[in-house]
Design a protein around this motif. Structure first.
Motif, PDB file in Angstrom:
ATOM      1  N   GLN A 186       0.832  -1.208   0.000  1.00 21.28           N
ATOM      2  CA  GLN A 186       0.000   0.000   0.000  1.00 21.28           C
ATOM      3  C   GLN A 186       0.862   1.252   0.000  1.00 21.28           C
ATOM      4  O   GLN A 186       0.539   2.254  -0.660  1.00 21.28           O
ATOM      5  CB  GLN A 186      -0.918  -0.002   1.237  1.00 21.28           C
ATOM      6  N   GLN A 187       1.966   1.207   0.726  1.00 23.09           N
ATOM      7  CA  GLN A 187       2.876   2.346   0.719  1.00 23.09           C
ATOM      8  C   GLN A 187       3.453   2.565  -0.681  1.00 23.09           C
ATOM      9  O   GLN A 187       3.628   3.714  -1.122  1.00 23.09           O
ATOM     10  CB  GLN A 187       4.006   2.114   1.729  1.00 23.09           C
TER      11      GLN A 187
ATOM     12  N   ARG B   1       1.957   1.854  -3.519  1.00 22.13           N
ATOM     13  CA  ARG B   1       0.910   2.441  -4.361  1.00 22.13           C
ATOM     14  C   ARG B   1       0.751   3.927  -4.074  1.00 22.13           C
ATOM     15  O   ARG B   1       0.546   4.732  -4.994  1.00 22.13           O
ATOM     16  CB  ARG B   1      -0.414   1.724  -4.113  1.00 22.13           C
ATOM     17  N   SER B   2       0.848   4.297  -2.798  1.00 19.25           N
ATOM     18  CA  SER B   2       0.763   5.718  -2.451  1.00 19.25           C
ATOM     19  C   SER B   2       1.916   6.497  -3.076  1.00 19.25           C
ATOM     20  O   SER B   2       1.729   7.598  -3.611  1.00 19.25           O
ATOM     21  CB  SER B   2       0.779   5.874  -0.931  1.00 19.25           C
TER      22      SER B   2
ATOM     23  N   GLN C 132       1.823   9.629  -5.851  1.00 18.31           N
ATOM     24  CA  GLN C 132       2.534  10.888  -5.651  1.00 18.31           C
ATOM     25  C   GLN C 132       3.366  11.249  -6.879  1.00 18.31           C
ATOM     26  O   GLN C 132       3.519  12.424  -7.215  1.00 18.31           O
ATOM     27  CB  GLN C 132       3.428  10.784  -4.414  1.00 18.31           C
TER      28      GLN C 132
ATOM     29  N   TYR D 233       9.463   6.197  -4.460  1.00 23.88           N
ATOM     30  CA  TYR D 233       8.746   5.011  -4.929  1.00 23.88           C
ATOM     31  C   TYR D 233       9.716   3.855  -5.194  1.00 23.88           C
ATOM     32  O   TYR D 233       9.474   2.714  -4.785  1.00 23.88           O
ATOM     33  CB  TYR D 233       7.978   5.364  -6.199  1.00 23.88           C
TER      34      TYR D 233
END
Length: 396
Positions: free
Chosen positions: A136-137, A139-140, A144, A197
């Protein structure tokens, strides 16, 4: 009657008196001469006997000295060209063992798709750790990037329009500079978010425990459901390339006879199989307690060779040309090794020697003999230096 009686009595007394006087004068003289002659003859016979027997005893004594010299078997060893070897024991191990553990932040293990004893490839996943939160991190962070990219595109469009209006005088040079700075900052934010990322992706990838190189998996110390971290220690052990070795312990006096590349035959305990190997490394230090060094013998992979097992190695120590003696001829004491040789006067002489290679046919003499001597083959421990012996030469 009385007259006749008196006459007879006087006559008899006269005769007895005459007899006694003759015995006292003649008999003792003859007896003395007989006794003296007898004593003289006995003395002469005794002297002759002593003379004869003393001469025989002297001759027999000289003969006994020769006959009592111990008979010993001797050998002239000459010189022999031989291939020496020595036997050493040690423990089997991976030649290049790779311990593998957690390199990331760790977590709960969700799968372990390998078993010990299997061959693995470089980069193959050995265990996977739950990454639901990390996904999930990621994907966030990816979103961004899209936001930053949109801001950068807008800043570039505003700058392009302002440049078209500068020539008409509707936009000042200062405004153009400000728009340029805004566009550059937007692009930088895109690079930052993209780097963040990629960092998350790398962190997530490290949640997989992978094999750093191809080889044989020796140990697996983790199970699904287990929580691991960087402090969990070694979870897997891999023998790189499946290469094995024997860490043989050799005395410091024998290490000087060995060198890298020497062939060796290794036999595991409890097995009749013999494996060919060779020395690939001699460790540069010696254990000060045991006075032994470690010789590492490279071996090819075989299922019968199990790391941690005990094995015996027969190591070739080279070819030498030297006198060869059986073990029975070599003695030792606090001063070192020695032998007895027989000189030209048939005297046993102690000779100090230095032993060398040990072979199936005997022990090489590195120094102390040139091979032409007559060496006492056995029972040298009962001899003393300078003792006369009767040597019996035995052919080699």
């Amino acid at each position: 009657m009385n007259y006749e009686s008196n006459f007879k009595s006087e006559t008899i007394d006269s005769i007895q008196s005459d007899y006694d006087l003759s015995g006292q004068t003649e008999h003792p003289s003859r007896l003395k001469w007989i006794i003296a002659a007898t004593v003289l003859i006995v003395a002469l016979l005794a002297a002759l006997y002593v003379f004869l027997t003393s001469g025989d005893a002297a001759r027999e004594g000289a003969g006994d000295d020769r006959s009592q010299a111990p008979s010993v078997t001797v050998i002239a060893p000459g010189r022999t060209e031989m291939t020496g070897s020595l036997v050493a024991t040690g423990t089997l191990a991976a030649r290049r063992e790779m311990p593998v553990g957690v390199v990331g932040e760790g977590g709960r293990v969700v799968s372990v798709p390998v078993e010990q004893g299997q061959w693995v490839k470089a980069g193959q996943v050995l265990a996977s750790i739950d990454r639901s939160v990390q996904s999930q991190q990621a994907r966030s962070a990816e979103a961004q990037i899209e936001v930053a990219t949109a801001d950068a595109d807008l800043a570039q469009a505003n700058l392009d329009r302002s440049l078209q209006l500068v020539e008409r005088g509707f936009v000042s040079k200062a405004q153009v500079d400000q728009l340029t700075a805004t566009r550059d900052a937007a692009r930088a934010r895109v690079a930052v978010t993209r780097a963040q990322y990629n960092e998350l992706l790398a962190r997530n990838a490290r949640l997989n425990i992978i094999a750093p190189a191809a080889g044989l998996l020796l140990e697996r110390n983790v199970e699904p459901g287990q929580t691991v971290s960087a402090g969990s220690g070694t979870l897997f052990r891999i023998a790189k390339g499946g290469e094995l070795e024997l860490n043989a312990q050799v005395g410091d006096s024998e290490l000087v006879r060995l060198s890298v590349g020497r062939p060796a035959k290794v036999q595991p305990v409890g097995s009749d199989d013999v494996f060919e190997g060779q020395i690939w490394q001699i460790e540069p230090f010696i254990d000060e307690r045991t006075r032994q060094g470690t010789v590492r013998i490279a071996l090819p992979y075989s299922p019968e060779l199990r790391p941690g097992g005990f094995a015996t190695a027969e190591i070739s120590s080279g070819v030498v040309n030297a006198p060869m003696l059986p073990e029975s001829a070599i003695l030792s004491d606090q001063e070192g090794s020695f032998v007895y040789i027989v000189d030209k006067d048939n005297k046993a002489r102690r000779r100090r020697v230095e032993t060398g290679l040990v072979t199936d046919i005997g022990i090489a003499i590195a120094s102390g003999l040139d091979g032409t001597e007559q060496v006492v083959l056995r029972a040298g421990g009962f001899l003393s230096d300078g003792e006369s012996v009767s040597p019996q030469l035995q052919q080699k």
